[in-house]
Motif scaffolding. Structure first.
Motif, PDB file in Angstrom:
ATOM      1  N   UNK A  96       0.836  -1.205   0.000  1.00  0.00           N
ATOM      2  CA  UNK A  96       0.000   0.000   0.000  1.00  0.00           C
ATOM      3  C   UNK A  96       0.869   1.252   0.000  1.00  0.00           C
ATOM      4  N   UNK A  97       0.407   2.288  -0.668  1.00  0.00           N
ATOM      5  CA  UNK A  97       1.175   3.530  -0.725  1.00  0.00           C
ATOM      6  C   UNK A  97       0.231   4.713  -0.758  1.00  0.00           C
ATOM      7  N   UNK A  98       0.752   5.862  -0.368  1.00  0.00           N
ATOM      8  CA  UNK A  98      -0.052   7.083  -0.333  1.00  0.00           C
ATOM      9  C   UNK A  98       0.813   8.248  -0.775  1.00  0.00           C
ATOM     10  N   UNK A  99       0.173   9.301  -1.252  1.00  0.00           N
ATOM     11  CA  UNK A  99       0.909  10.459  -1.760  1.00  0.00           C
ATOM     12  C   UNK A  99       0.127  11.738  -1.531  1.00  0.00           C
ATOM     13  N   UNK A 100       0.863  12.837  -1.487  1.00  0.00           N
ATOM     14  CA  UNK A 100       0.286  14.173  -1.552  1.00  0.00           C
ATOM     15  C   UNK A 100       0.924  14.884  -2.744  1.00  0.00           C
ATOM     16  N   UNK A 101       0.395  16.039  -3.082  1.00  0.00           N
ATOM     17  CA  UNK A 101       0.919  16.808  -4.202  1.00  0.00           C
ATOM     18  C   UNK A 101       1.910  17.861  -3.734  1.00  0.00           C
ATOM     19  N   UNK A 102       2.899  18.141  -4.605  1.00  0.00           N
ATOM     20  CA  UNK A 102       3.827  19.225  -4.360  1.00  0.00           C
ATOM     21  C   UNK A 102       3.455  20.433  -5.201  1.00  0.00           C
ATOM     22  N   UNK A 103       4.388  21.346  -5.382  1.00  0.00           N
ATOM     23  CA  UNK A 103       4.098  22.554  -6.146  1.00  0.00           C
ATOM     24  C   UNK A 103       4.406  22.417  -7.632  1.00  0.00           C
ATOM     25  N   UNK A 104       5.017  21.280  -8.054  1.00  0.00           N
ATOM     26  CA  UNK A 104       5.355  21.106  -9.464  1.00  0.00           C
ATOM     27  C   UNK A 104       4.462  20.100 -10.185  1.00  0.00           C
ATOM     28  N   UNK A 110       0.488  25.127  -4.283  1.00  0.00           N
ATOM     29  CA  UNK A 110       1.634  25.282  -5.191  1.00  0.00           C
ATOM     30  C   UNK A 110       2.141  26.717  -5.136  1.00  0.00           C
ATOM     31  N   UNK A 111       1.621  27.594  -5.980  1.00  0.00           N
ATOM     32  CA  UNK A 111       1.997  29.005  -5.963  1.00  0.00           C
ATOM     33  C   UNK A 111       0.763  29.860  -5.726  1.00  0.00           C
ATOM     34  N   UNK A 112       0.951  31.047  -5.189  1.00  0.00           N
ATOM     35  CA  UNK A 112      -0.154  31.960  -4.946  1.00  0.00           C
ATOM     36  C   UNK A 112       0.386  33.384  -4.908  1.00  0.00           C
ATOM     37  N   UNK A 113      -0.517  34.355  -5.017  1.00  0.00           N
ATOM     38  CA  UNK A 113      -0.167  35.765  -4.878  1.00  0.00           C
ATOM     39  C   UNK A 113      -0.828  36.278  -3.612  1.00  0.00           C
ATOM     40  N   UNK A 139       4.177  34.026  -3.933  1.00  0.00           N
ATOM     41  CA  UNK A 139       4.743  33.206  -2.868  1.00  0.00           C
ATOM     42  C   UNK A 139       4.302  31.760  -3.057  1.00  0.00           C
ATOM     43  N   UNK A 140       4.793  30.893  -2.183  1.00  0.00           N
ATOM     44  CA  UNK A 140       4.361  29.501  -2.209  1.00  0.00           C
ATOM     45  C   UNK A 140       3.008  29.359  -1.522  1.00  0.00           C
ATOM     46  N   UNK A 141       2.342  28.242  -1.804  1.00  0.00           N
ATOM     47  CA  UNK A 141       1.043  27.985  -1.210  1.00  0.00           C
ATOM     48  C   UNK A 141       1.143  27.702   0.280  1.00  0.00           C
ATOM     49  N   UNK A 142      -0.027  27.586   0.914  1.00  0.00           N
ATOM     50  CA  UNK A 142      -0.073  27.321   2.345  1.00  0.00           C
ATOM     51  C   UNK A 142      -1.342  26.538   2.668  1.00  0.00           C
ATOM     52  N   UNK A 143      -1.359  25.945   3.839  1.00  0.00           N
ATOM     53  CA  UNK A 143      -2.513  25.184   4.306  1.00  0.00           C
ATOM     54  C   UNK A 143      -3.565  26.165   4.807  1.00  0.00           C
ATOM     55  N   UNK A 175      18.272  27.086   1.968  1.00  0.00           N
ATOM     56  CA  UNK A 175      17.284  27.965   2.571  1.00  0.00           C
ATOM     57  C   UNK A 175      15.892  27.348   2.467  1.00  0.00           C
ATOM     58  N   UNK A 176      15.106  27.536   3.499  1.00  0.00           N
ATOM     59  CA  UNK A 176      13.753  27.000   3.527  1.00  0.00           C
ATOM     60  C   UNK A 176      12.857  27.848   2.617  1.00  0.00           C
ATOM     61  N   UNK A 177      12.222  27.200   1.657  1.00  0.00           N
ATOM     62  CA  UNK A 177      11.323  27.881   0.728  1.00  0.00           C
ATOM     63  C   UNK A 177       9.894  27.667   1.204  1.00  0.00           C
ATOM     64  N   UNK A 178       9.393  28.594   1.994  1.00  0.00           N
ATOM     65  CA  UNK A 178       8.048  28.460   2.554  1.00  0.00           C
ATOM     66  C   UNK A 178       7.187  29.633   2.103  1.00  0.00           C
ATOM     67  N   UNK A 179       5.938  29.600   2.489  1.00  0.00           N
ATOM     68  CA  UNK A 179       5.026  30.675   2.133  1.00  0.00           C
ATOM     69  C   UNK A 179       5.261  31.897   3.010  1.00  0.00           C
ATOM     70  N   UNK A 180       4.882  33.061   2.480  1.00  0.00           N
ATOM     71  CA  UNK A 180       4.890  34.278   3.281  1.00  0.00           C
ATOM     72  C   UNK A 180       3.718  34.313   4.254  1.00  0.00           C
ATOM     73  N   UNK A 181       2.757  33.427   4.050  1.00  0.00           N
ATOM     74  CA  UNK A 181       1.538  33.411   4.864  1.00  0.00           C
ATOM     75  C   UNK A 181       1.683  32.396   5.991  1.00  0.00           C
ATOM     76  N   UNK A 182       1.495  32.849   7.210  1.00  0.00           N
ATOM     77  CA  UNK A 182       1.464  31.948   8.359  1.00  0.00           C
ATOM     78  C   UNK A 182       0.002  31.741   8.740  1.00  0.00           C
ATOM     79  N   UNK A 183      -0.518  30.585   8.385  1.00  0.00           N
ATOM     80  CA  UNK A 183      -1.952  30.310   8.591  1.00  0.00           C
ATOM     81  C   UNK A 183      -2.239  29.639   9.930  1.00  0.00           C
TER      82      UNK A 183
END
Length: 308
Positions: A43-51, A128-131, A137-141, A203-211
């Motif tokens: 069994x395997x599971x996955x999530x999506x990245x930004x690419x 993935x990406x957002x404005x 910036x990068x996406x966020x939860x 360097x950590x590539x994270x979102x500018x948004x802290x949700x």
């Protein structure tokens, strides 16, 4: 095959499963990327990245295909029996992203917890990406995802073991949980100044948004460790407010890496507590990494959580 050598019980991939811009056919690339997992019969599971969505399929289409591949236990989004929430084919529609789901691990067969959840695996779409405020910036939860997490976690408050196997030691504590998503949260850069296990190489590539993901996990109380991807040459674990955050370590060869630095897979082991007459809940969660070298070298073993 390396997967057969390691013999995991569940194989997880944390996004950027395909590098969309260099994949002319997304479906074909997905089958190649997950081919070894499917061939293993595990069994395997996955999530999506930004690419992932940069090729010929959008994120909903990608998760729809991933969810029906051989041996996949991935889900498009949570199923919902609550009629107050909008659904489409039994799947929640009022939640952001695709690939938000909970896999529940039950107790050992024949034990008093055989019909009870002893471990939750939370999967989230970090986007993935957002404005945001005019800045790319990068996406966020999102808050809708955090609300779903809180609700699922609360369902396990006061959970008792199988009533068919009564015992003097009935536990009503929520089972531990692990979380998996691709893009790091904004607090991860703080770990550069703290003690870590592994290497902090980019360097950590994270979102500018802290949700408020970290605050949500802390308030829930059951998430013991979080596993992220995105920054391929970081493979460390560091602790934030009592929760371990661990990079997978750049497993695939289709994305960037570092010359002379072997690709690696993170292993997660959960151990059950042995009771007087039966296996109990999770006692300890351990992690380490296996390098893709001639010896499949094992490095950086550490305990992430233990019940006592």
């Amino acid at each position: 095959m390396r997967i057969q050598i390691l013999l995991p019980l569940l194989f997880l991939q944390l996004g950027d499963n395909i590098f969309g811009s260099s994949a002319p056919d997304a479906a074909e690339s997905l089958f190649k990327a997950f081919g070894p997992a499917m061939e293993s019969g595990l069994p395997w599971a996955a999530v999506l990245g930004n690419h992932d969505q940069e090729s010929t399929m959008n994120r909903e289409e990608l998760m729809s295909l991933i969810s029906i591949m051989d041996y996949s236990v991935s889900q498009i989004n949570p199923s919902d029996d609550d009629l107050t929430n909008p659904t489409k084919g039994g799947v929640m529609t009022n939640i952001d992203g695709f690939g938000n789901y909970d896999l529940r691990v039950y107790g050992a067969p024949g034990s008093m917890l055989a019909n009870s959840t002893v471990l939750n695996l939370f999967f989230l779409d970090s986007g993935d990406r957002a404005v945001y405020q005019g800045i790319r910036t990068y996406g966020w939860i999102k808050e809708s995802q955090l609300q779903w997490l809180r609700r699922v976690s609360q369902e396990f408050q006061g959970q008792k073991q199988d009533p068919l196997h009564p015992t003097d030691a009935i536990s009503t504590v929520k089972p531990p949980a692990l979380a998996f998503f691709h893009i790091p949260i904004p607090e991860i850069p703080q770990l550069f100044y703290k003690e870590i296990v592994g290497q902090f190489q980019e360097a950590v590539a994270c979102s500018r948004v802290n949700s408020g993901v970290l605050q949500t996990f802390v308030s829930m109380g059951d998430v013991k460790a979080v596993f992220i991807g995105h920054d391929h040459t970081n493979d460390f674990c560091g602790n934030l407010d009592g929760i371990w955050f661990c990079y997978g370590g750049g497993f695939g060869y289709h994305g960037y890496g570092k010359a002379g630095w072997p690709r690696r897979a993170r292993i997660i082991l959960t151990e059950l507590q042995k009771g007087k007459k039966s296996w109990m809940g999770v006692e300890r969660i351990i992690t380490w990494k296996r390098l893709d070298d001639e010896k499949l070298s094992k490095i950086d073993e550490q305990i992430l959580w233990q019940s006592r």
